[in-house]
Each structure stands twice: as C-alpha cells, then as structure tokens.
Design an enzyme around this catalytic site. Structure first.
Site, short mmCIF file in Angstrom:
data_model
loop_
_atom_site.label_atom_id
_atom_site.label_comp_id
_atom_site.label_asym_id
_atom_site.label_seq_id
_atom_site.Cartn_x
_atom_site.Cartn_y
_atom_site.Cartn_z
N PHE A 224 -19.47 -13.81 25.18
CA PHE A 224 -19.29 -12.44 24.37
C PHE A 224 -17.43 -12.90 24.10
O PHE A 224 -17.12 -11.50 24.04
CB PHE A 224 -19.51 -11.24 25.38
CG PHE A 224 -20.86 -10.83 25.28
CD1 PHE A 224 -21.84 -11.75 25.18
CD2 PHE A 224 -21.14 -10.76 26.91
CE1 PHE A 224 -23.20 -11.20 25.36
CE2 PHE A 224 -22.67 -10.20 27.46
CZ PHE A 224 -23.91 -11.43 26.57
N HIS B 129 0.80 -0.89 -0.01
CA HIS B 129 0.28 0.21 0.16
C HIS B 129 1.23 1.46 0.17
O HIS B 129 1.03 1.60 1.07
CB HIS B 129 -1.27 0.03 0.91
CG HIS B 129 -1.85 -1.32 1.09
ND1 HIS B 129 -1.09 -2.62 1.63
CD2 HIS B 129 -3.20 -1.32 0.59
CE1 HIS B 129 -2.17 -3.57 1.69
NE2 HIS B 129 -3.45 -2.82 0.89
N ASN C 50 -8.27 11.68 4.36
CA ASN C 50 -7.31 11.76 2.87
C ASN C 50 -9.39 11.63 1.68
O ASN C 50 -9.01 11.13 1.03
CB ASN C 50 -6.73 10.91 2.26
CG ASN C 50 -6.72 9.49 2.93
OD1 ASN C 50 -7.66 8.72 2.34
ND2 ASN C 50 -5.50 8.61 2.71
N HIS D 159 -26.50 -16.95 25.44
CA HIS D 159 -25.93 -16.25 26.72
C HIS D 159 -25.04 -17.30 27.41
O HIS D 159 -23.92 -17.64 28.21
CB HIS D 159 -26.25 -15.67 28.64
CG HIS D 159 -27.02 -14.45 28.17
ND1 HIS D 159 -27.86 -13.60 26.65
CD2 HIS D 159 -26.53 -12.77 28.70
CE1 HIS D 159 -27.25 -12.39 27.53
NE2 HIS D 159 -27.13 -11.75 28.11
N PRO E 57 -5.38 -5.27 11.25
CA PRO E 57 -6.76 -5.55 11.62
C PRO E 57 -7.16 -4.12 11.96
O PRO E 57 -6.58 -3.39 12.80
CB PRO E 57 -7.39 -6.14 12.59
CG PRO E 57 -5.61 -7.05 12.34
CD PRO E 57 -4.77 -5.96 12.19
N LEU E 58 -8.16 -3.05 11.13
CA LEU E 58 -7.91 -1.68 10.90
C LEU E 58 -9.20 -1.46 12.38
O LEU E 58 -10.31 -2.26 12.90
CB LEU E 58 -8.73 -0.74 10.30
CG LEU E 58 -8.00 -0.48 9.02
CD1 LEU E 58 -9.06 -0.95 7.83
CD2 LEU E 58 -6.55 -0.58 8.87
#
Length: 672
Positions: free
Chosen positions: A440, A35, A192, A476, A125-126
């Site tokens: 979770f 990139h 950008n 759950h 991972p953004l």
C-alpha cells in the site's frame, strides 16, 4: 460588488491587496509562465489574514511559535512570494520577484520549503497542502500539551482551491481533522468555480459546505473580496473548537479580461489586457513598483510580530535550563544522546537470546526501548496496528481528550496518514512514524515522494513486505515496491535481515534530519543471524560481510531481508562442495552507495561470481551484481519476475524458486 465598488468601499485595503495582484501579474508576465488568476482572486483574503491575524515576524520566519501559513493551491505561488516580499522577508527581494520561475531563483514555480524559510511545506500536487496542514495542527496540539501555552499556542492557516478539494486525499484530511477536533486549523476555500478545463460543474457537483459540515467542521460562507466579512469570519473561526472552513466566494483573475474563465487560471501575459486590468484596479505604478505608503504598511505588518516573538523568547528564557534545552533539542530534530546506548543494549540482548521473530515484531521490540527515551516520537497505523506492530505500551492514544497521546489511529487513510506525518515533521518538535502494508505504498506514494523532496525525515513502516505474507495473495504481495522506493532520490530504504539489523535501521532513521526512511519488514519469522554482538552499527555502511568464504572465495551472495537466511543456507551447501562463498547482507543500498569506493570494493571485490537474492523484481540490483568498474561481472539474480499468488509462504518461495537450492544452482552455473 463590481470593481469600482470594491475600490471605493475600502480604498486603503484595496490598494494593499492590489499590490499583490500587480506583483503577480508582472512576475508571471515577465516569466511568460505561471498562474496569475488565483493570487489576484485571493489577494483580499491574504491581505486581511496577514494584516490583522497572522502571528509572524517577517525577519525571523522560523520562530517556533509562529502561525503556520500553507498555500495548498501551490500553483498560485506568486501569492506567497508577493506576501513575503511586501512584508519584508529578507530572502524574497524584488530581484527574486523579477526572476520568478528562473534558474537559481528562490521563487520557484511552486513553493519549495527547502528554498525559502518562510515556506512551511512544498505544495503544487493538489491536496497535499491541506493534508499536511492536518499534521501541522496535530503537532501544535501535541506540543502545547507537552510544553504548555506559554511556549506553544498558534494557528495553522491554509488556502485551498477547488482542485485541492477534488483530490481524494482532501477527504482523508478533512475526516481526520474533524475526528480529532483540530480547532486551530483554519482553511480558506478559494471558491472561484474554475478549473483548467472550465467550470467546476464540468466534473463535480459536490456541496463542499455540506461536505465539511458532515466531517465535523465549523463552516462559514463569505464574499472573498469583502475585507470586513473576511475579518469577521477569521475572528469567528479562531473561537471555534472545531476545525474551520471559510468558503470564500471569489472571482479568479478579478478585473482582468480573463476574469471567471479557465484562461484566468494560467499565465496572463497579453500586454494590452494586463494594462487594462491595472487600469481597472486603479493601479498607476510601473512594473514591479509599489507605492511607498502601501509598501510601508506592508513592512510594518511584517515587523509587527517582532514584539510577540520577543515576548515568547522571554517566556522561553524564564523556563528552567533543562526545559529550554529539551525544547530546542526536539525543535531542531536532534535525537537524544542516549539513543545509541539504548540500541547497543538491545542489540546485545538480541544476539545473546537469538529470537526467531518477524522483523515487524523486531521493529516493535526496538520501539519499546526507543519510545520511552524519545518523547517526541509519534506513532500510528492505517488501521493495521496489530499487523504493523507500531504501538508500544507507553504511548497513549492521541484524541480530543488526550492531546498528550502519542499514538494516532489514522484509519484506512494511507495517503492522508503519510501526508499528515509529513506535516507533523515539518512543524518541528516531533518525529512521526506510521505503518501500513508494503503493497500500500502505492496509496501513500505521492506523500512519500514529497517527504524526500522536502527533506523531512518521516519514517514509513511498511510490513508484509514480500510474497512471504502468504495467503492474502498478489494484491497484497509487493514485488515492485522496493524498486520504486529505491528509485526515489533522497530516500533510505531499509530491508533488515533480523532483529539486530532492524534495531540498527531504527537508530539510523531516527538520526536523520533531512531524509525519510522506508522500513521494509516481514510478516514471517526470521532467525537471528547476527549472533556475535558488535557495538558498531554495521547497517550504517549499507552492506557488510555477514559470513566470509572458507578457502578460495569463488562466489558472493548478496541478499536483503528475509532472503539473507536463504543466502546463508546456500552458502552452507556450496561450502560443503568446496566452493568458497561470501554472504553480504545489504540492508540499505542507498547507504552502501554513499560509502567510498575502497569500502565498496572490499565488500564486493571483482572476480567471484555474484548472485543477488531478494523476493522482489530485479530493477536496481544490476549496479551491485554486474560491477561498478566498467567490466562485465558474471552474475545472476534470484527473485520475482511477476506477481505472486495465494498460498502459504513456504509454498510460494518454493514455487517461485527463491530457495537455497536454486541460489546454489545459479552459482554452479556461473562457475561453469
């Protein structure tokens, strides 16, 4: 301001920043992968930051009081690799730049903290980098409160892109930083307006400036190519008592044919276009070449921090010997020597008093003796403190007016909590643990995976770990989550059977320096099964014989957690029928797999039929049920094949067949 104006307005700065651009362009073109656009667009910001503000010593990248630099937009990795090479980091040679993204190179496609010392955290991972940075900034506050500004006084700088800010975790992170007033956290937003698919407006219209302000941040908007504006903004941000976001309006792939387009996001490899871009920049050097005067400036910048580092080392040397040793101990992640004796004493007490408690409560019992002797532990919960049992009385609440507090109220932010805990651990000096419900882990999963990848020993306390939580129902009740966690490389998953095994699990987890741990803990009460005190930590072997067969051994029951009690009851029934039955408790499959074959064979010898018992899906069990030596082993499994239901725990275990009677019946059927 066009390219010519940028070049002429500050020619020295322009050439220094363009060294980054040229190296990024060359490396990505050579690799035919990567990139290019972001390193080109953010080169001005990075040059001002490293040249005027960042406290670092390029030849000693792990100096404890350095500023932390995090490239959250990790796809633009050639930005950080260019910076490290130019400033003289010994690990990032020109050959490493030339071998960008190739086998064996330290210059991987995304920055990896385990490949380069100067890379603080693995990103790609953004959103993870900005969430990690919250943990870094919290760690700085906590350690400064403990050891003082003489030893701890630095900033955390982050470069984040539009993609980082779109990911949901970014809001969890931003909200946390604003709430806790992390004034030494400074984020540069690479504004950008481009994503892979096109303009940001294709999918988003968020006013990011208002968003950060609404979360309690100090916000500035600047031209991201104006070095004077960048410098002034950093100066102002460093004075703020709130976390700062500097919105840097930039042009992706500045000066290239792909400028301000989605093509600019990726690999720019067209030779003619790349030559034209360098001409626009006024760059006349050949591929991978940097003019001597430019490289000299960068190398001097990288060496500048040696003086500050030396002064800091003198301040550390002026501290008492005990303080020096304690600082070095916590910064290197070593558990205190008294931890072993403390856990042994707790185990003895448990074996003698034989409490019937949930393992989440047993975890709290362990923490009550651990936290006072390990001032580096940082606890917390995602709004489930009373359910996760993660708070002990000596910790105090971390807050804007109490940086010595060691307990963090993370709010309903499982993902943000897990990622920030990773940041705390990566910073060094602290041992974070945090809790939520086992179901979770789905929300925390990306950060849990990165903890394993980055080799940071975060402890994830996951309670309510099965259908045993009862009436809350299948949403759950975790059934697949143990298998998911066990499938993750470099992760220890503990499912203790009683309070003794829980204490042992904590001891093992806190002695890890490169592996995260998942503690899978019950809501329901369990009896103490280890009534005979053993000074050795039996859970360290991963599995062990809890109860031996009487008479000829015909069956082996292997169980974890709350189902070990069921296996013991099944053994009693089978033994009454003359069927010799061994019970193996397996609190940690990963540790058992690490043992030598002779030990594994002693615990699970060939011949007797085997039945596994766990209130979860079967995936991951067959290695232990069917045998490791290539011949079929008669075996079966008692567990879950689908989701749970809403009912009292006792009813659920009966309806789903996870009972001693069913386990014994499986053995009888296998024996024929």
């Amino acid at each position: 301001m066009d390219i010519q104006q940028l070049r002429s307005s500050n020619p020295d700065h322009w050439m220094r920043a363009t060294a980054i651009r040229a190296l990024a362009l060359d490396a990505v073109a050579e690799a035919n992968s990567g990139h290019t656009g972001m390193p080109i667009g953010m080169a001005d910001v990075a040059t001002v930051l490293f040249g005027n503000h960042l406290k670092y010593d390029a030849r000693n990248p792990e100096w404890h009081d350095r500023d932390r630099f995090i490239l959250s937009a990790g796809h633009g990795s050639m930005l950080i690799y260019s910076l490290l090479y130019l400033s003289g980091d010994p690990e990032v040679t020109l050959d490493q730049i030339k071998n960008f993204r190739q086998w064996g190179a330290k210059t991987a496609g995304h920055p990896e903290n385990f490949l380069l010392k100067a890379v603080e955290t693995t990103t790609g991972p953004l959103g993870q980098g900005i969430a990690n940075s919250v943990g870094f900034a919290m760690a700085e506050e906590m350690l400064r409160a403990r050891f003082g500004k003489k030893l701890v006084d630095h900033h955390t700088y982050v470069i984040a892109g539009d993609g980082c800010l779109m990911e949901g975790i970014s809001q969890e992170a931003i909200g946390l930083a604003g709430r806790y007033g992390l004034g030494k956290l400074i984020v540069f937003w690479d504004n950008n307006d481009i994503t892979i698919d096109g303009k940001v407006s294709l999918s988003d219209k968020t006013d990011q400036v208002k968003r950060f302000k609404a979360s309690g941040w100090h916000v500035q908007e600047i031209d991201g190519h104006d070095p004077e504006a960048i410098d002034a903004a950093i100066v102002a941000a460093k004075k703020s008592k709130s976390p700062s976001m500097i919105a840097c309006k930039t042009h992706i792939a500045l000066g290239h044919a792909a400028q301000d387009t989605s093509k600019g996001h990726g690999a720019l490899t067209n030779p003619d276009q790349n030559i034209a871009a360098k001409e626009n920049w006024g760059w006349t050097s050949g591929p991978f070449e940097v003019p001597a005067e430019v490289l000299d400036w960068w190398r001097a910048t990288g060496a500048r921090g040696a003086t500050e580092r030396g002064e800091w080392e003198n301040r550390l040397a002026d501290c008492s010997e005990q303080r020096q040793k304690e600082f070095e101990r916590v910064m290197t992640g070593q558990a205190p020597k008294k931890l072993s004796a403390t856990i042994k004493a707790l185990k003895k007490q448990i074996s003698e008093t034989a409490p019937k408690v949930a393992t989440r409560k047993a975890s709290e019992m362990a923490l009550e003796v651990i936290n006072p002797i390990m001032p580096e532990t940082i606890g917390g919960s995602a709004d489930l403190t009373g359910s996760n049992n993660t708070l002990t009385g000596d910790m105090g609440k971390f807050d804007t007016d109490n940086r010595k507090g060691r307990y963090v109220y993370w709010g309903i932010r499982e993902h943000g909590m897990a990622s920030a805990m990773n940041g705390i651990g990566l910073h060094g000096g602290l041992r974070p643990y945090g809790g939520t419900f086992m179901a979770f882990t789905d929300y925390a999963r990306p950060a849990m995976r990165l903890a394993a990848l980055m080799k940071t020993p975060t402890v994830f306390v996951m309670t309510h770990d099965s259908i045993g939580l009862g009436e809350d129902g299948p949403t759950h009740q975790p059934v697949e989550h143990l298998a998911i966690s066990r499938a993750t490389p470099n992760t220890l998953v503990f499912r203790p059977a009683d309070a003794v095994e829980t204490a042992e699990a904590w001891e093992i987890a806190l002695n890890q320096t490169g592996t995260p741990s998942v503690l899978s803990l019950t809501r329901q009460n369990l009896p103490t099964l280890r009534l005979e005190h053993k000074t050795s930590n039996l859970s360290e072997k991963g599995a062990y014989v809890l109860a031996e067969a009487t008479g000829k051994r015909q069956a082996i029951l292997i169980a974890t957690g709350s189902e070990v009690e069921i296996a013991m009851a099944a053994r009693e029934a089978l033994q009454a029928e003359g069927i010799g039955t061994r019970v193996v408790s397996m609190p940690c499959m990963e540790l058992f797999a690490q043992q030598d074959e002779s030990y594994r064979r002693r615990v699970l010898p060939a011949g007797p039929v085997r039945v596994g018992v766990e209130a979860a899906v079967r995936q991951g069990w067959d290695r232990w049920l069917l045998g490791e030596r290539g011949r079929e082993q008669k075996a079966d499994f008692v567990g879950m094949t689908g989701f749970g239901a809403s009912a009292p725990a006792e009813t659920l275990y009966e309806k789903f067949g996870i009972t001693a009677e069913n386990v014994a019946g499986k053995v009888r059927a296998l024996l024929g």
